[in-house]
Design a protein around this motif. Structure first.
Motif, PDB file in Angstrom:
ATOM      1  N   ALA A  26      12.940  -8.708 -12.119  1.00 42.42           N
ATOM      2  CA  ALA A  26      12.801  -9.975 -12.835  1.00 42.42           C
ATOM      3  C   ALA A  26      11.627  -9.963 -13.807  1.00 42.42           C
ATOM      4  O   ALA A  26      11.326 -10.999 -14.422  1.00 42.42           O
ATOM      5  N   ALA A  27      10.964  -8.820 -13.953  1.00 44.15           N
ATOM      6  CA  ALA A  27       9.819  -8.664 -14.863  1.00 44.15           C
ATOM      7  C   ALA A  27       8.655  -9.555 -14.465  1.00 44.15           C
ATOM      8  O   ALA A  27       7.938 -10.084 -15.318  1.00 44.15           O
ATOM      9  N   VAL A  28       8.457  -9.711 -13.167  1.00 44.37           N
ATOM     10  CA  VAL A  28       7.357 -10.529 -12.653  1.00 44.37           C
ATOM     11  C   VAL A  28       6.242  -9.614 -12.171  1.00 44.37           C
ATOM     12  O   VAL A  28       6.451  -8.803 -11.254  1.00 44.37           O
ATOM     13  N   GLU A  29       5.104  -9.716 -12.763  1.00 44.80           N
ATOM     14  CA  GLU A  29       3.953  -8.946 -12.301  1.00 44.80           C
ATOM     15  C   GLU A  29       3.434  -9.550 -11.005  1.00 44.80           C
ATOM     16  O   GLU A  29       3.418 -10.771 -10.834  1.00 44.80           O
ATOM     17  N   PHE A  30       3.010  -8.689 -10.084  1.00 42.11           N
ATOM     18  CA  PHE A  30       2.516  -9.184  -8.806  1.00 42.11           C
ATOM     19  C   PHE A  30       1.339  -8.352  -8.330  1.00 42.11           C
ATOM     20  O   PHE A  30       1.141  -7.221  -8.772  1.00 42.11           O
ATOM     21  N   GLU A  31       0.565  -8.942  -7.453  1.00 41.32           N
ATOM     22  CA  GLU A  31      -0.565  -8.263  -6.841  1.00 41.32           C
ATOM     23  C   GLU A  31      -0.260  -8.027  -5.365  1.00 41.32           C
ATOM     24  O   GLU A  31       0.598  -8.700  -4.783  1.00 41.32           O
ATOM     25  N   GLU A  32      -0.959  -7.078  -4.777  1.00 38.19           N
ATOM     26  CA  GLU A  32      -0.758  -6.789  -3.360  1.00 38.19           C
ATOM     27  C   GLU A  32      -2.104  -6.779  -2.638  1.00 38.19           C
ATOM     28  O   GLU A  32      -3.087  -6.224  -3.129  1.00 38.19           O
ATOM     29  N   LYS A  33      -2.123  -7.428  -1.483  1.00 43.03           N
ATOM     30  CA  LYS A  33      -3.275  -7.366  -0.597  1.00 43.03           C
ATOM     31  C   LYS A  33      -2.802  -6.665   0.674  1.00 43.03           C
ATOM     32  O   LYS A  33      -2.060  -7.241   1.478  1.00 43.03           O
ATOM     33  N   TYR A  34      -3.207  -5.430   0.807  1.00 42.49           N
ATOM     34  CA  TYR A  34      -2.685  -4.618   1.892  1.00 42.49           C
ATOM     35  C   TYR A  34      -3.322  -4.980   3.231  1.00 42.49           C
ATOM     36  O   TYR A  34      -4.524  -5.222   3.322  1.00 42.49           O
ATOM     37  N   ILE A  35      -2.501  -4.984   4.236  1.00 40.65           N
ATOM     38  CA  ILE A  35      -2.970  -5.122   5.609  1.00 40.65           C
ATOM     39  C   ILE A  35      -3.262  -3.705   6.095  1.00 40.65           C
ATOM     40  O   ILE A  35      -2.339  -2.912   6.325  1.00 40.65           O
ATOM     41  N   GLU A  36      -4.534  -3.385   6.199  1.00 36.98           N
ATOM     42  CA  GLU A  36      -4.944  -2.013   6.509  1.00 36.98           C
ATOM     43  C   GLU A  36      -5.211  -1.794   7.995  1.00 36.98           C
ATOM     44  O   GLU A  36      -5.122  -0.669   8.490  1.00 36.98           O
ATOM     45  N   THR A  37      -5.558  -2.876   8.698  1.00 35.10           N
ATOM     46  CA  THR A  37      -5.932  -2.744  10.110  1.00 35.10           C
ATOM     47  C   THR A  37      -5.322  -3.891  10.915  1.00 35.10           C
ATOM     48  O   THR A  37      -4.853  -4.890  10.365  1.00 35.10           O
ATOM     49  N   GLN A  39      -7.023  -5.876  12.565  1.00 38.87           N
ATOM     50  CA  GLN A  39      -7.908  -7.021  12.329  1.00 38.87           C
ATOM     51  C   GLN A  39      -7.475  -7.810  11.089  1.00 38.87           C
ATOM     52  O   GLN A  39      -7.585  -9.044  11.067  1.00 38.87           O
ATOM     53  N   ASP A  40      -7.009  -7.110  10.064  1.00 42.56           N
ATOM     54  CA  ASP A  40      -6.498  -7.801   8.868  1.00 42.56           C
ATOM     55  C   ASP A  40      -5.328  -8.703   9.227  1.00 42.56           C
ATOM     56  O   ASP A  40      -5.235  -9.843   8.744  1.00 42.56           O
ATOM     57  N   LEU A  41      -4.423  -8.195  10.053  1.00 44.64           N
ATOM     58  CA  LEU A  41      -3.268  -8.990  10.469  1.00 44.64           C
ATOM     59  C   LEU A  41      -3.701 -10.182  11.307  1.00 44.64           C
ATOM     60  O   LEU A  41      -3.223 -11.310  11.103  1.00 44.64           O
ATOM     61  N   GLU A  42      -4.624  -9.958  12.223  1.00 44.50           N
ATOM     62  CA  GLU A  42      -5.087 -11.050  13.073  1.00 44.50           C
ATOM     63  C   GLU A  42      -5.803 -12.130  12.270  1.00 44.50           C
ATOM     64  O   GLU A  42      -5.710 -13.316  12.594  1.00 44.50           O
ATOM     65  N   LYS A  43      -6.498 -11.729  11.203  1.00 43.85           N
ATOM     66  CA  LYS A  43      -7.166 -12.721  10.361  1.00 43.85           C
ATOM     67  C   LYS A  43      -6.144 -13.644   9.696  1.00 43.85           C
ATOM     68  O   LYS A  43      -6.339 -14.863   9.645  1.00 43.85           O
ATOM     69  N   LEU A  44      -5.066 -13.067   9.181  1.00 40.10           N
ATOM     70  CA  LEU A  44      -4.017 -13.901   8.584  1.00 40.10           C
ATOM     71  C   LEU A  44      -3.439 -14.865   9.623  1.00 40.10           C
ATOM     72  O   LEU A  44      -3.187 -16.031   9.331  1.00 40.10           O
ATOM     73  N   VAL A 216       1.098   2.389  10.569  1.00 35.79           N
ATOM     74  CA  VAL A 216       1.827   1.136  10.767  1.00 35.79           C
ATOM     75  C   VAL A 216       1.845   0.761  12.252  1.00 35.79           C
ATOM     76  O   VAL A 216       1.691  -0.403  12.620  1.00 35.79           O
ATOM     77  N   PHE A 217       2.050   1.747  13.116  1.00 38.06           N
ATOM     78  CA  PHE A 217       2.053   1.475  14.546  1.00 38.06           C
ATOM     79  C   PHE A 217       0.705   0.897  14.998  1.00 38.06           C
ATOM     80  O   PHE A 217       0.659  -0.007  15.846  1.00 38.06           O
ATOM     81  N   LYS A 218      -0.370   1.408  14.447  1.00 35.57           N
ATOM     82  CA  LYS A 218      -1.700   0.914  14.819  1.00 35.57           C
ATOM     83  C   LYS A 218      -1.894  -0.540  14.388  1.00 35.57           C
ATOM     84  O   LYS A 218      -2.601  -1.297  15.058  1.00 35.57           O
ATOM     85  N   ILE A 219      -1.270  -0.920  13.290  1.00 35.70           N
ATOM     86  CA  ILE A 219      -1.429  -2.285  12.793  1.00 35.70           C
ATOM     87  C   ILE A 219      -0.554  -3.272  13.560  1.00 35.70           C
ATOM     88  O   ILE A 219      -1.011  -4.341  13.977  1.00 35.70           O
TER      89      ILE A 219
END
Length: 221
Positions: A26-37, A39-44, A216-219
């Protein structure tokens, strides 16, 4: 002016990849905030932005959307990739569900135990060859048009092209006996927005390797 959509997911394909494909088409530019750990997932989760405590999550138009199909349908509606009426949308949804069923098996395949992979690969290949690909080939043959629904590009064409690429990574000869699917893949790949997304260096993610599986398994587990 609204900002770019922000995609929250790990740095791999998974269930976010279809969203990346659709935004790119769709020609939509987007940004990504990666879940690296973990803890990142738990924060969300603790921040209360994940309605069902899981990702993918996309920030778009002031919303924090979760559930892959809901996100895809919103993007498709917003960018006129969802048919012209409720009958076309019903067909698009029906075909998209079939694609999602097979694509889910492909998403999970790298995470199977080594002893399960051969049987799982056989299951994926057989379902593609004997159930899903003949069905889509028949649809294209029945109306002789360039796209699956209404002779106009819709989200289901993008999803099917992604599926074909994913299947060819597992079995390069998988669509050789489906000429109309080959033609659709070529047609979608030639669209300037999709062609750009398929180039090296784009936001398209590479196939999942063992290192990615471990991360991914660790996250998530």
């Amino acid at each position: 002016m609204a900002g770019k959509p922000i995609l929250h997911y790990s740095n791999d394909r998974g269930r976010m990849e279809s969203i990346r494909w659709l935004l790119a088409a769709a020609a939509v530019e987007f940004e990504e905030k990666y879940i690296e750990t973990r803890q990142d997932l738990e924060k969300l989760r603790n921040d209360g932005v994940l309605v069902f405590q899981q990702v993918p999550m996309v920030e778009i138009d002031g919303m924090k959307l979760v559930q892959t199909r809901a996100i895809l349908n919103y993007i498709a509606s917003k960018y006129n990739l969802y048919g012209k009426d409720i009958k076309e949308r019903a067909l698009i949804d029906m075909y998209a569900e079939g694609i999602a069923d097979l694509n889910e098996l492909i998403i999970l395949y790298p995470f199977r135990a080594p002893g399960e992979k051969d049987a799982n690969f056989t299951q994926i290949r057989d379902k593609a060859r004997n159930r899903y690909f003949p069905a889509f080939e028949k649809v294209l043959k029945s109306h002789g048009q360039d796209y699956l629904v209404g002779n106009k590009l819709s989200k289901v064409d993008i999803h099917l092209a992604e599926l074909l690429y994913n299947m060819e990574e597992l079995d390069p000869s998988i669509i050789t006996s489906f000429p109309l699917l080959q033609a659709l893949k070529t047609r979608i790949s030639s669209l300037p927005t999709v062609k750009k997304f398929l180039q090296p260096g784009s936001q398209r993610k590479p196939p999942v390797d063992d290192k990615c599986v471990e991360k991914v398994f660790k996250i998530f587990h």
